[in-house]
Design an enzyme around this catalytic site. Structure first.
Site, short mmCIF file in Angstrom:
data_model
loop_
_atom_site.label_atom_id
_atom_site.label_comp_id
_atom_site.label_asym_id
_atom_site.label_seq_id
_atom_site.Cartn_x
_atom_site.Cartn_y
_atom_site.Cartn_z
N ARG A 295 0.82 -1.21 0.00
CA ARG A 295 0.00 0.00 0.00
C ARG A 295 0.85 1.27 0.00
NH1 ARG A 295 -4.89 -2.16 4.02
NH2 ARG A 295 -6.07 -3.12 2.32
N TYR A 439 -6.59 -0.86 -6.60
CA TYR A 439 -6.02 -2.10 -6.05
C TYR A 439 -5.31 -1.89 -4.72
CZ TYR A 439 -1.71 -1.22 -8.97
OH TYR A 439 -0.59 -0.73 -9.60
N GLU A 440 -5.02 -3.00 -4.07
CA GLU A 440 -4.51 -3.03 -2.69
C GLU A 440 -5.50 -2.38 -1.71
OE1 GLU A 440 -2.16 -4.90 -2.25
OE2 GLU A 440 -1.35 -5.01 -4.26
N GLY A 441 -6.76 -2.51 -2.00
CA GLY A 441 -7.81 -1.91 -1.18
C GLY A 441 -8.17 -0.56 -1.76
#
Length: 596
Positions: A295, A439-441
């Site tokens: 992140r 992406y990655e949350g």
């Protein structure tokens, strides 16, 4: 056009001046990385990214990845570039020397990541995912797994991925269906299908090591029943070389808006052999070790693309002639003035510049904390650094990618119609930057993490790692006449942040939807205050250097002007964020579902 020169002067400023007294102290474990060593590394990274990766950026976007007869191929030139990258030791920069890494501090590694992302963000995902996989394996894997896989992953001859998402579940991983059946030899048989797997299959490395979330037969329902497994594409031989296929297949590659030279794959596991990482049913804990690393790196993607877009826009604005300056011709010898003379073009360029320098400054602070959390010998410093990293990880991921997308859009706008066509190369920056907000949350999930987990954690302890230095700086510099407008602006925005924090805490206890409704605005408010704090500190340093008669006075004068622009034109967003938070959830949630 796509142009790039690494902003080494600003990077050195962030490294050596801006955060020199951030309270984390010297880290003896990193003393070998002298200024001379770091300069040599940064300069070589600048050369590599400019001369090797940048020329492949547009061609890679045009060609994309292909899947033929079960084989995924990266665009022309990528394999050769990756081999040069690997042989140069760039895959191993920030990894532990125990496994063949160079142990580079994160505060330096993140600057190199920025250069890589600025020149070729698709390429960055191949070594980037591998670094995340090594982090998770190192933190949670058994010694046997570490010894078998980490040396190859660190050197880059093997690569890594993270396999979370399935067609029916993304953020809600508790719904995943991939199965892991235990075997008598202690391994597991993995069966299932995953989608959206970055660097999921390719022709750059000998083997690809997948970290896969799956369920054992007796696992509890939901996220409490998820385990993490290491599943290689090819099973290693006894001598550590590549052996037979392990039933791992790429069934399709995604056709995407951007990052087209990154192979985003659908992966099928067909009775594949895997090994447990960490404890049973604790897979999310192990995976988040990787995701949190990723992140921060995704935030750096936003920063890198913002810098690339800014540089391209400056190039064009100085070259393109259209119209005359409102205050009179600046270049009467030409048919028209370069568009950089126009206030609106300056507004766009200054906005992108301020966002880029501000994010780099804040990212440098977070990177310093990452190093202190890992290498400090003072437990109190380690705890405080860890608190700050926990608080700022969602901010870096979401704010940097939001602002990166804004900056790339401004780059296209500076080019006008020429920016909208592919030949200019700047529309690619917009397409490539868009995924980083997802992406990655997603960035909305980052905001929920901030207000739902980070703010209330340990009775608000994480916030103190940020609030205390900001409050102290305002108090200590309140009488500084040269910083008066900045200290006033910082103080007002910080006051709004404090009020908003209390408001969310109070309302959220009664109604969780109130905290959710405020989350995105709160994350941006916190991020704006953090950048303002960094700019105020930078301005204080710049004033001191100018008073000393610094040789590169132009750099410090530009820093002061950029900081003032941020305070004048961008920090006022803090008021909007506060008013939106104050308004509450009512109008957001009032409309009946059927009315949409």
């Amino acid at each position: 056009m796509q142009v790039y020169e690494a902003p080494l002067r600003d990077m050195r400023f962030v490294l050596r001046e801006l955060h020199a007294d951030d309270g984390y102290g010297d880290l003896p474990a990193l003393e070998e990385f002298s200024d001379d060593v770091v300069d040599a590394v940064l300069e070589e990274a600048a050369r590599l990214t400019r001369d090797v990766l940048l020329p492949l950026n547009r061609s890679g976007d045009e060609e994309g990845c292909t899947l033929e007869n079960g084989v995924v191929r990266t665009p022309k030139g990528f394999k050769e570039a990756y081999e040069q990258f690997r042989e140069g030791g760039w895959c191993a920069l920030a990894s532990d020397p125990k496994w063949g890494g160079q142990g580079l501090p994160e505060r330096i590694n993140k600057l190199i990541e920025e250069m890589i992302c600025a020149t070729n963000v698709s390429f960055s995902l191949y070594p980037g995912l591998t670094h995340g996989a090594t982090t998770a394996l190192e933190g949670h894997g058994s010694e046997d797994l570490k010894n078998a896989y980490l040396p190859k992953l660190v050197e880059g001859s093997w690569s890594g991925t993270m396999c979370l998402t399935e067609a029916h579940c993304g953020t809600d991983l508790g719904m995943l269906r991939t199965r892991a059946v235990p075997q008598d030899d202690g391994s597991f048989r993995i069966t299932g299908a995953k989608i959206f797997i970055s660097a999921g299959d390719h022709d750059l490395t000998e083997n690809i090591i997948h970290l896969v979330l799956a369920r054992t037969p007796d696992a509890p329902k939901g996220v409490k029943g998820i385990s993490l497994f290491l599943v290689p594409k090819y099973l290693p031989n006894a001598d550590g070389g590549v052996g037979p296929s392990n039933g791992v297949f790429c069934t399709a590659i995604e056709h995407k808006m951007g990052i087209k030279a990154s192979a985003t794959c659908q992966i099928s596991f067909e009775d594949s052999q895997g090994w447990l990482i960490g404890k049973p049913n604790k897979g999310m804990e192990a995976m988040f070790t990787m995701m949190n690393t990723e992140r921060v790196s995704v935030g750096v993607q936003g920063l890198g693309l913002a810098e690339a877009s800014y540089q391209a826009a400056v190039y064009y604005a100085k070259d393109r002639v259209q119209g005359r300056s409102l205050s009179g011709a600046k270049h009467p010898e030409q048919a028209a003035d370069p568009i950089i003379v126009h206030p609106d073009v300056r507004r766009m360029l200054m906005t992108a510049r301020a966002y880029t320098e501000g994010c780099r400054a804040l990212g440098g602070w977070v990177s310093r904390a990452l190093d202190a959390e890992k290498f400090s010998t003072d437990p109190e410093v380690q705890k405080r650094a860890g608190d700050f990293v926990a608080l700022m990880t969602p901010v870096v991921k979401a704010l940097f990618t939001d602002l990166g997308f804004e900056a790339t859009n401004l780059g296209v706008q500076v080019y006008g119609g020429h920016g909208f066509i592919r030949e200019s190369g700047v529309e690619q920056h917009v397409r490539d930057s868009r995924i980083a907000m997802i992406y990655e949350g997603t960035n909305g999930i980052q905001a929920l993490d901030l207000v739902g987990r980070k703010l209330p954690a340990h009775m608000g302890r994480y916030l103190r790692s940020f609030f205390h230095p900001v409050s102290q700086f305002i108090e200590e510099n309140g009488a500084n006449a040269e910083l008066a407008t900045m200290i006033e602006g910082l103080g007002q925005a910080f006051g709004a942040l404090q009020l908003a924090t209390g408001m969310i805490a109070e309302r959220g206890l009664k109604d969780p939807e109130e905290a959710g409704a405020a989350s995105v605005d709160y994350l941006r408010l916190l991020g704006l205050v953090a950048i303002a704090y960094c700019f105020a500190r930078a301005s204080k340093i710049a004033q001191a250097r100018l008073a000393e008669g610094a040789e590169d006075a132009g750099f410090y004068k530009a820093k002061l002007i950029t900081a003032q622009f941020f305070f004048d034109r961008l920090l006022p967003q803090a008021t909007t964020c506060f008013l939106a938070i104050k308004a509450g959830k009512q109008s957001m949630m009032a409309l009946d579902e059927a009315a949409f």
